[in-house]
Scaffold this active site. Sequence first.
Site, PDB file in Angstrom:
ATOM      1  N   VAL A  96     -34.390  20.088   2.582  1.00 57.29           N
ATOM      2  CA  VAL A  96     -35.102  21.261   3.084  1.00 57.29           C
ATOM      3  C   VAL A  96     -34.864  21.418   4.582  1.00 57.29           C
ATOM      4  CG1 VAL A  96     -37.400  22.255   3.391  1.00 57.29           C
ATOM      5  CG2 VAL A  96     -36.935  20.869   1.400  1.00 57.29           C
ATOM      6  N   CYS A  97     -34.683  22.649   5.004  1.00 60.82           N
ATOM      7  CA  CYS A  97     -34.693  22.983   6.431  1.00 60.82           C
ATOM      8  C   CYS A  97     -35.422  24.320   6.555  1.00 60.82           C
ATOM      9  CB  CYS A  97     -33.288  23.020   7.012  1.00 60.82           C
ATOM     10  SG  CYS A  97     -32.256  24.366   6.413  1.00 60.82           S
TER      11      CYS A  97
END
Length: 137
Positions: A96-97
């Site tokens: 995730v970013c």
Amino acid sequence: MLQFLQNNIWMVLIALTSGAMLFWSFFGNRLRGIQEVNSIAATQLINHKNALVLDVREQSEYDAGHILNSKLIPVGKLLERIGELEKYRDRPIVAVCRSGQRSASACTLLGKQGFAQVYNLNGGVMAWQKAGLPLEK
């Protein structure tokens, strides 16, 4: 036709370039072998397959709000800290970013390191929030 191309070479080149960029934005991750999941599929992996959520943003971004129980390893430090993920090798990992770009790079790196069940959260934390899912601070 040839005369048209000669007279409008710059317009043709711009059209071809923008078409290639559009194609890459839709299919680039698939072509690189990155498996993408939406927020709903990610929650199913987390809840039913005990997936690790790997947040690859910077500390300040993580502190502003992150997915519950996620592990923070900024993408720039991922290779040097890869040993921290060894115990998760047989579990799914959802990277995730903020938007899904850095996490796609992380997925590529993890895949090269032999992690088979790596997923990129399509749209990142922004998509997670848009889906009405909670963040922890």
